[in-house]
Every structure is written in C-alpha cells, then in structure tokens.
Design a protein around this motif. Structure first.
Motif, short mmCIF file in Angstrom:
data_model
loop_
_atom_site.label_atom_id
_atom_site.label_comp_id
_atom_site.label_asym_id
_atom_site.label_seq_id
_atom_site.Cartn_x
_atom_site.Cartn_y
_atom_site.Cartn_z
N ASP A 190 0.83 -1.21 0.00
CA ASP A 190 0.00 0.00 0.00
C ASP A 190 0.87 1.25 0.00
OD1 ASP A 190 -2.66 -1.39 0.53
OD2 ASP A 190 -1.49 -2.04 2.26
N LEU A 191 2.01 1.16 0.67
CA LEU A 191 2.88 2.31 0.89
C LEU A 191 4.32 1.89 0.69
CD1 LEU A 191 3.66 5.14 2.03
CD2 LEU A 191 3.40 4.15 4.33
N TYR A 211 -0.16 0.46 -7.66
CA TYR A 211 -1.05 1.42 -7.01
C TYR A 211 -0.58 1.79 -5.61
CZ TYR A 211 -4.25 0.81 -10.88
OH TYR A 211 -4.79 0.81 -12.14
N GLU A 213 1.24 4.00 -2.78
CA GLU A 213 1.58 5.39 -2.52
C GLU A 213 3.08 5.46 -2.22
OE1 GLU A 213 -0.43 7.93 -2.92
OE2 GLU A 213 -2.10 6.58 -3.43
N VAL A 215 6.24 7.56 -0.68
CA VAL A 215 6.61 8.64 0.24
C VAL A 215 8.13 8.66 0.34
CG1 VAL A 215 6.54 9.47 2.62
CG2 VAL A 215 4.47 8.52 1.56
N GLU A 235 1.10 10.67 6.04
CA GLU A 235 1.09 11.17 4.67
C GLU A 235 0.27 10.24 3.76
OE1 GLU A 235 1.58 13.15 1.13
OE2 GLU A 235 1.87 13.86 3.19
N PHE A 236 0.42 8.96 3.95
CA PHE A 236 -0.36 7.97 3.20
C PHE A 236 -1.85 8.23 3.34
CE2 PHE A 236 -2.77 3.98 3.64
CZ PHE A 236 -2.60 3.42 2.37
N ARG A 239 -3.50 10.97 1.21
CA ARG A 239 -3.65 10.73 -0.22
C ARG A 239 -5.06 10.21 -0.53
NH1 ARG A 239 1.80 9.57 -2.00
NH2 ARG A 239 3.13 10.97 -0.77
N GLU A 240 -5.54 10.51 -1.72
CA GLU A 240 -6.82 9.95 -2.19
C GLU A 240 -6.49 8.81 -3.14
OE1 GLU A 240 -10.94 11.25 -4.50
OE2 GLU A 240 -9.31 12.68 -4.21
N ARG A 241 -6.78 7.61 -2.71
CA ARG A 241 -6.44 6.42 -3.49
C ARG A 241 -7.64 6.02 -4.34
NH1 ARG A 241 -4.01 1.69 -0.54
NH2 ARG A 241 -2.58 1.60 -2.33
#
Length: 250
Positions: A190-191, A211, A213, A215, A235-236, A239-241
């Motif tokens: 995810d990150l 997909y 995110e 950082v 920060e994650f 975000r708009e995922r």
C-alpha cells in the motif's frame, strides 16, 4: 514489543495502518561519510534501524513489512563491501531470528538465492521454517532482488508451461503472472517509503507497486525511527487512493 493490536489508532494517531508497507533503505554510506567513518559503520547502524523499524511496524499493527536489503545490482559493489554486507546478513539471521519468532513475526526472503553462499541459504531456510507458523506480522526481506529479473523469470515460467502444454496462452493474464512472482502469497504494498531524499524506486517491486503510494523522506536510513514511520503513514492517509477510477466529485 507490545501486542500487535496496538495500532496507530490506539497510539493516539487516529489512523489505521496500511496492510503492507515496503521500505527502500537508503543512506547508510552517506551517514558514515558525514561522520568520517567507513561505509561498514553505516551498514551496521542500518541493521539497528531495521531492528527498530520491525518493532515499530509490529507495534503499529502493520501486517506486512518488506525491506529492500540487497539488490541484484548491489553485487557490482566492491568485493570487500559485498563481503561485509553478507557478514552482517549472517549476523542478523543468527542473532535476531529467535526474537522475531518469540514476537510472532514470520520471515520471508524473496530474490535470487543462486548467488548466495550455501551457509546463508541454510540460515534463510532454517529461519523461514522456524517462523512459518507465525501470524502477528510478516517480515519480507528482498535479498539479491531485482524486480525486472523477477518479472522476466515469471514470464519465462509462463512460456515454459505453455510450451509443455500445461497452460493455454489465452489463460495468461495479470493474475497468472502475479502467481509466478516471488510475492505470490503476499498482498501488494500500500505504501512504499524511500529514505535519504532520493526519489526513485530502483527496480523494487515494480509490478506490485502499481497502485502503491510513494513517500520519500530526507532521513538517512540509520537515523530512521518509529516517528518517521508514523509520519509516512500519516502522509499515506492524506492521499486519495482511486486505483485509476475517478470520484463523483471530479
């Protein structure tokens, strides 16, 4: 270490952690150079940061933590440095596995093991077997790993199965290729966090990161702390995922 249920929301941050966080650990050499020390000193401090980050991820309730410990390109580094890195790997596998097992952490190592020495392969096999039943968190170590090589190897396996008549070419899709990657049983990240201010992903989880995110933080890896991890997760959550879709408001 605290219980796995002690997530970000219970730490007062009000945020649930991502399921899978991956980290490109960068900056050991620069950390050492800034202090007039040999690169080996930076790598040793980097091992301490790994220990802190694994503990922090478990405390925050992260299910999967992947660390990019040694890339396929790193084999081109000076022989002495590679030897030092392999010695640190041996040390970690011998000294930390009992604690990981006690904490309920499962270890998975992904990458091309053919270039590793026999004793390191045995240590990896033993560690994976010992921790295979643990469910609190999975620590994935990308070792002798390159994502392009991983994708090429998966494509080669598909081609071999087609040639042998075991697979219909029409059945090859994203799921078929994903099932033949090192990470077949691991959710996509995810990150992805990269330390030291560099803003690239360097042949790391290219397929899996479609997909994720990204950082990028300025902190050099030896100085990375739980607070840095929490800040990246915050920060994650900003975000708009959309995973390629649009929202009703746009």
């Amino acid at each position: 270490m605290r219980d796995a249920e002690d997530s970000l929301s219970r730490d007062g941050q009000g945020l649930e952690p991502p399921t899978h966080v991956a980290v490109i650990m960068d900056g050991n050499g620069r950390w050492a150079k800034a202090r007039g020390l040999p690169r080996t000193a930076g790598h040793k401090k980097g091992v301490d940061a790994v220990r802190r980050t694994v503990e922090a991820a478990r405390e925050l309730g992260i299910g999967y933590l992947t660390i990019f410990s040694f890339s396929s390109e790193n084999w081109r580094r000076p022989e002495e440095e590679v030897s030092d890195l392999m010695s640190l790997l041996r040390f970690y596998l011998r000294s930390e596995i009992a604690e990981l097992h006690k904490a309920g952490v499962r270890l998975r190592v992904i990458g091309d093991r053919s270039r590793l020495s026999d004793d390191i392969i045995r240590l990896i096999d033993n560690a994976e077997q010992l921790t295979a039943g643990n469910r609190v968190m999975t620590l994935v170590v990308a070792l002798s790993y390159g994502s392009r090589q991983e994708i090429a190897a998966a494509a080669r396996r598909l081609a071999e199965e087609v040639a042998a008549g075991r697979l219909d070419p029409a059945a090859i899709d994203e799921a078929a290729l994903s099932a033949r990657l090192y990470t077949a049983d691991i959710p996509d990240p995810d990150l992805i966090i990269r330390t030291s201010g560099e803003q690239r992903i360097s042949n790391f989880l290219l397929w899996q990161a479609a997909y994720a995110e990204l950082v990028f933080v300025d902190t050099l890896w030896p100085d990375f702390t739980k607070r840095d991890l929490e800040a990246a997760i915050e920060e994650f959550h900003r975000r708009e995922r959309r995973f390629g879709a649009t929202t009703a408001s746009r």
